[in-house]
Design a protein around this motif. Structure first.
Motif, PDB file in Angstrom:
ATOM      1  N   TRP A 181       0.802  -1.129   0.106  1.00  0.00           N
ATOM      2  CA  TRP A 181       0.102   0.102   0.348  1.00  0.00           C
ATOM      3  C   TRP A 181       1.057   0.832  -0.090  1.00  0.00           C
ATOM      4  O   TRP A 181       0.534   2.496  -1.115  1.00  0.00           O
ATOM      5  N   ASP A 182       2.221   1.194   0.662  1.00  0.00           N
ATOM      6  CA  ASP A 182       3.266   2.562   0.685  1.00  0.00           C
ATOM      7  C   ASP A 182       3.160   2.338  -0.662  1.00  0.00           C
ATOM      8  O   ASP A 182       4.008   4.028  -1.033  1.00  0.00           O
ATOM      9  N   ASP A 183       4.248   1.409  -1.640  1.00  0.00           N
ATOM     10  CA  ASP A 183       4.389   1.542  -2.467  1.00  0.00           C
ATOM     11  C   ASP A 183       3.799   2.470  -3.844  1.00  0.00           C
ATOM     12  O   ASP A 183       3.752   3.238  -4.619  1.00  0.00           O
ATOM     13  N   LEU A 184       1.947   1.963  -3.764  1.00  0.00           N
ATOM     14  CA  LEU A 184       0.827   2.273  -4.388  1.00  0.00           C
ATOM     15  C   LEU A 184       0.959   4.050  -4.080  1.00  0.00           C
ATOM     16  O   LEU A 184       0.900   4.998  -5.583  1.00  0.00           O
ATOM     17  N   SER A 185       0.898   4.449  -2.982  1.00  0.00           N
ATOM     18  CA  SER A 185       0.183   5.792  -2.303  1.00  0.00           C
ATOM     19  C   SER A 185       2.070   7.213  -2.976  1.00  0.00           C
ATOM     20  O   SER A 185       1.730   7.907  -3.299  1.00  0.00           O
ATOM     21  N   ALA A 186       3.179   5.747  -3.520  1.00  0.00           N
ATOM     22  CA  ALA A 186       4.003   6.524  -3.795  1.00  0.00           C
ATOM     23  C   ALA A 186       4.817   6.814  -5.097  1.00  0.00           C
ATOM     24  O   ALA A 186       5.557   7.429  -5.342  1.00  0.00           O
ATOM     25  N   ASP A 187       3.268   5.750  -6.010  1.00  0.00           N
ATOM     26  CA  ASP A 187       3.606   5.634  -7.401  1.00  0.00           C
ATOM     27  C   ASP A 187       1.981   5.917  -7.950  1.00  0.00           C
ATOM     28  O   ASP A 187       1.610   5.371  -8.169  1.00  0.00           O
ATOM     29  N   GLU A 208       1.159   6.380 -10.715  1.00  0.00           N
ATOM     30  CA  GLU A 208       0.696   5.201 -12.531  1.00  0.00           C
ATOM     31  C   GLU A 208       0.117   4.419 -11.735  1.00  0.00           C
ATOM     32  O   GLU A 208      -0.456   3.208 -12.634  1.00  0.00           O
ATOM     33  N   ARG A 209       1.471   3.256 -10.603  1.00  0.00           N
ATOM     34  CA  ARG A 209       0.748   2.076 -10.718  1.00  0.00           C
ATOM     35  C   ARG A 209      -0.246   1.487  -9.367  1.00  0.00           C
ATOM     36  O   ARG A 209      -0.999   1.225  -9.474  1.00  0.00           O
ATOM     37  N   ALA A 210      -0.694   2.975  -8.834  1.00  0.00           N
ATOM     38  CA  ALA A 210      -2.005   3.451  -8.243  1.00  0.00           C
ATOM     39  C   ALA A 210      -2.706   3.286  -9.346  1.00  0.00           C
ATOM     40  O   ALA A 210      -4.218   2.687  -8.617  1.00  0.00           O
ATOM     41  N   GLU A 211      -3.009   3.739 -10.291  1.00  0.00           N
ATOM     42  CA  GLU A 211      -4.359   4.211 -11.418  1.00  0.00           C
ATOM     43  C   GLU A 211      -4.332   2.409 -11.999  1.00  0.00           C
ATOM     44  O   GLU A 211      -4.918   2.251 -11.990  1.00  0.00           O
ATOM     45  N   SER A 212      -2.745   1.928 -12.240  1.00  0.00           N
ATOM     46  CA  SER A 212      -2.794   0.515 -12.442  1.00  0.00           C
ATOM     47  C   SER A 212      -3.987  -0.231 -11.723  1.00  0.00           C
ATOM     48  O   SER A 212      -4.735  -1.331 -11.833  1.00  0.00           O
ATOM     49  N   PHE A 213      -3.262  -0.428 -10.664  1.00  0.00           N
ATOM     50  CA  PHE A 213      -4.076  -1.437  -9.198  1.00  0.00           C
ATOM     51  C   PHE A 213      -5.895  -1.104  -9.436  1.00  0.00           C
ATOM     52  O   PHE A 213      -6.639  -1.559  -9.632  1.00  0.00           O
ATOM     53  N   ASP A 214      -6.008   0.348  -9.262  1.00  0.00           N
ATOM     54  CA  ASP A 214      -7.653   0.616  -9.773  1.00  0.00           C
ATOM     55  C   ASP A 214      -7.799   0.492 -10.578  1.00  0.00           C
ATOM     56  O   ASP A 214      -9.130  -0.060 -10.749  1.00  0.00           O
ATOM     57  N   ALA A 215      -7.518  -0.191 -11.529  1.00  0.00           N
ATOM     58  CA  ALA A 215      -7.572  -0.009 -12.998  1.00  0.00           C
ATOM     59  C   ALA A 215      -8.501  -1.444 -13.646  1.00  0.00           C
ATOM     60  O   ALA A 215      -9.115  -2.256 -13.700  1.00  0.00           O
ATOM     61  N   LEU A 216      -7.499  -2.185 -13.038  1.00  0.00           N
ATOM     62  CA  LEU A 216      -7.918  -3.956 -13.008  1.00  0.00           C
ATOM     63  C   LEU A 216      -8.310  -4.241 -11.900  1.00  0.00           C
ATOM     64  O   LEU A 216      -9.097  -5.244 -12.167  1.00  0.00           O
TER      65      LEU A 216
END
Length: 334
Positions: free
Chosen positions: A135-141, A143-151
């Motif tokens: 979760w901290d990794d998503l918060s720091a990136d 594009e990766r957070a948007e990827s997660f939400d889209a997936l």
């Protein structure tokens, strides 16, 4: 020195092989299937298109031919096999985005090389690989957070029709989709049940997308999206609180806290509805280890869910199959 080659007899090597799965993931990350489908067919042209080393990319392409993902055209070019077409963007399963090493799930999958550490210590492999939590990794990136939400939105959308058809949602007046992401699940349920009202509760980013999706579906007269955390107090007064593929993302303490927040909001007259895998053993065991390695989470059995609900004063009242998922209804214990 003799060449080092692993033994190829029997199925155990095929089951344990790391090279071919990584080659396929690299192909997905570079979007090779889309380039080939668009007519870029030679190693030279593909290397230029994806900014890769031509010699090494050619060797990767040849291995993908051996793996049945690509085929040779006979003119120093490559074409997609039926398997390879699954790596195109827009393919029904959405596998390219799932396998993309630079996307949220593909990035997380690389942490599985530390499964031994997780087995020995009980600690998530993700933090071992990257030095911070998922979760901290998503918060720091972003594009990766948007990827997660889209997936996650795509996954919910794929399962939503079966979930909408399985449970008597029409008996409810107001449904709160807790951690509902972009609203895909709630929208499908509302479309099938014309008198039902709904609310998505999630963090600000997903809530913005949910609000747009609800308006685009023409449902903003009976649905909305509210920013909030499922670790905090939830809006009260609804008939049911939906947790769709949420609890498995968290360790036991956090998942129990989420359950209690839902139970508090539902009070004595409402219900909590948990949608997840509970009957498919292959999904259960595979998902369980993945959730453990990514987040320290758990793919719960019905017994484990019942224990968690019991700590919040709720109990299982029904289990309704919904395709590969199930809708588990929880109500306040009498």
């Amino acid at each position: 020195m003799a060449e080092v080659q692993p033994p190829r007899s029997g199925g155990i090597w095929a089951a344990a092989d790391l090279l071919t799965p990584m080659a396929i993931r690299v192909a997905a990350t570079l979007r090779l299937a889309d380039h080939i489908a668009a007519g870029t067919r030679t190693a030279e042209a593909l290397a230029e298109a994806v900014r890769a080393d031509q010699d090494v990319l050619g060797r990767l392409l040849d291995h993908l031919v051996s793996a049945g993902v690509l085929s040779h055209t006979g003119t120093a070019g490559y074409d997609l096999t039926a398997m390879g077409r699954h790596l195109c963007d827009g393919a029904p399963e959405g596998m390219r985005a799932v396998l993309d090493i630079e996307g949220a799930l593909g990035h997380a999958e690389l942490s599985l090389v530390h499964l031994l550490h997780t087995v020995r210590t009980g600690e998530p492999a993700f933090a071992r690989q990257y030095g911070l939590t998922f979760w901290d990794d998503l918060s720091a990136d972003d594009e990766r957070a948007e990827s997660f939400d889209a997936l996650m939105g795509a996954r919910l959308k794929a399962h939503a029709p079966a979930v909408a058809a399985a449970y008597p949602w029409g008996q409810l007046r107001h449904l709160v989709d807790v951690g509902g992401g972009d609203g895909s699940m709630l929208i499908t349920i509302l479309q099938d049940h014309g008198e039902l009202r709904g609310t998505v509760v999630d963090l600000p980013g997903p809530v913005r997308r949910a609000g747009k999706a609800i308006a685009a579906a023409g449902l903003d007269h009976r649905a909305g999206a509210v920013a909030g955390s499922f670790f905090d107090e939830l809006p009260t007064g609804a008939d049911a609180y939906l947790l769709s593929s949420i609890l498995h993302n968290w360790d036991d303490a956090a998942a129990t806290r989420i359950m209690r927040r839902c139970a508090d909001a539902a009070s004595a007259t409402g219900r909590v509805l948990v949608v997840d895998y509970f009957t498919d053993q292959n999904i259960m065991t595979e998902g369980d280890l993945r959730m453990l390695c990514y987040f320290g989470g758990r793919q719960h059995t019905l017994e484990q869910l019942g224990e968690m609900a019991g700590s919040a004063g709720f109990g299982i009242t029904s289990v309704t199959p919904a395709g590969r998922l199930a809708v588990v209804e929880l109500r306040a214990a009498q």
